[in-house]
Design a protein around this motif. Sequence first.
Motif, PDB file in Angstrom:
ATOM      1  N   ASN A 158      38.374  61.282 -76.890  1.00  0.00           N
ATOM      2  CA  ASN A 158      39.350  60.456 -76.170  1.00  0.00           C
ATOM      3  C   ASN A 158      38.826  59.029 -76.077  1.00  0.00           C
ATOM      4  N   THR A 196      41.071  62.043 -81.133  1.00  0.00           N
ATOM      5  CA  THR A 196      42.387  62.676 -81.249  1.00  0.00           C
ATOM      6  C   THR A 196      43.361  62.222 -80.174  1.00  0.00           C
ATOM      7  N   SER A 197      42.853  61.581 -79.120  1.00  0.00           N
ATOM      8  CA  SER A 197      43.718  61.043 -78.066  1.00  0.00           C
ATOM      9  C   SER A 197      43.318  59.597 -77.831  1.00  0.00           C
ATOM     10  N   ASN A 199      44.361  55.877 -76.386  1.00  0.00           N
ATOM     11  CA  ASN A 199      45.209  55.153 -75.440  1.00  0.00           C
ATOM     12  C   ASN A 199      45.134  53.654 -75.699  1.00  0.00           C
ATOM     13  N   ASP A 227      48.359  57.609 -78.985  1.00  0.00           N
ATOM     14  CA  ASP A 227      48.770  58.884 -78.390  1.00  0.00           C
ATOM     15  C   ASP A 227      49.181  58.705 -76.941  1.00  0.00           C
ATOM     16  N   ARG A 228      48.545  57.754 -76.258  1.00  0.00           N
ATOM     17  CA  ARG A 228      48.859  57.452 -74.875  1.00  0.00           C
ATOM     18  C   ARG A 228      49.021  55.944 -74.722  1.00  0.00           C
ATOM     19  N   ALA A 283      52.864  59.397 -73.037  1.00  0.00           N
ATOM     20  CA  ALA A 283      52.053  60.173 -73.978  1.00  0.00           C
ATOM     21  C   ALA A 283      52.955  60.854 -74.994  1.00  0.00           C
ATOM     22  N   ASP A 287      50.112  65.439 -76.988  1.00  0.00           N
ATOM     23  CA  ASP A 287      48.891  65.025 -76.305  1.00  0.00           C
ATOM     24  C   ASP A 287      48.645  65.904 -75.078  1.00  0.00           C
TER      25      ASP A 287
END
Length: 437
Positions: A158, A196-197, A199, A227-228, A283, A287
């Motif tokens: 993240n 993978t995430s 922001n 993703d976010r 998101a 996610d």
Amino acid sequence: MWPYHPDLLATPVPRYTSFPTAAEFTSSVGAADADAALRRAAGDASLYVHIPYCEQICWYCGCNTGAANKKHRLASYLDALHRDIAITGARLDGRVDVRRIAFGGGSPNAIAPTDFVRLVDALTLHMALVDPVLSIELDPRTLSPEWGQVLQWIGVTNASMGVQTFAPELQAAIGRIQPDADIARATDMLRKAGVTSLNFDLMYGLPGQTLDQLEATLRRTVELGADRIALFGYAHVPHMLPRQRRIDASALPGQDERFAMADFGYRLLTGAGYVPIGFDHFALPGDPLARAAAQGRVRRNFQGFTDDAAPSLIGLGASSISCFDDVLWQNEKNAGRYRMLLSQDILPATGGVRRSADDRRRGAVIEALLCNGTARIDADLLAEVSGRLAPFLARDLAVLDGGSLSILPGGLPYARTIAALFDPYRQDSARRFSSAV
């Protein structure tokens, strides 16, 4: 469009990343309280590790950070942080399972990648890590290829980048010049490193900002595949943050323009397929944060909206905040004094608040309203706020059904203001907070 009622947004309110908020912290809570809380802690907890340095200081920034322009200053701080990790871990004594670690700042990539590896090694040595999810805040302007290699090797999944805006003229107005190419390069690097995430932090309400500029930034963010997205309203509080005096206050959008920007951003992002999380986060459906929202598991802490279910958060580093059920405390903000305390093996907690049963009850209501849009509320609390709540009910921004209060779709931008009705500290501390939208 959201209904606009400026009279209901006139009073500044907290963002409620804790309750009571940090504005209520006093020196009556300190090292002894932190020591006792850590020694009785058990079960799951998350860690937050603060690096209060940046390569360049942005004018808008409200973080506790300073310029990383002296190597000895960084080295001394990291020595103290290692000691903080060691003495905190000794008090936990293996009873606490750490399932999440967040590195924030400032910018953690203000330190060398090898120093970051040493921090992770220290956490592994002194804490009981249980395959933790690792997250990190990053400055794309100074994200070197070596950082990509280290993040991949350690297993960071993240990441959050401070983007704010893609418009060059707005970047100049807030002291954060970062070409589109830098952000695209950093995005590609992080994807290849296994993030993978991802922001993006974005802002509306910037000096001279137009809806067209906001739209361009949002569309570019969607194109890059964040993703976010955290879409914050810029909080201009130069009486608290002197660095903001460099920003032209006369060019700041008015409240009606800010409201229109928030509304526009919400509609563009939800139209692009993002799931709204609370009032300012979004998101993609796959996610973990979006999945948590669908299951009613979203929480709120000092990282904003999160899917972190741990009941306790332990802060490490200068100014970091620890959250336990019965007590909140903040470490010494000044890096020099933080180092001095740790050189004497003293926990650096220098302020906080003890949470009463009533605080916990009100905090649960506030968190439920902000995260889920609805809350069960005791009759005495409803009676206490009934007069202040009436305008929101009368304008169809919220609905009361027995003991359940729900925020209606048109009431979303008023969520913080509605939540603040249950905050008995709010009346005396309004000036400390930002605009409700």
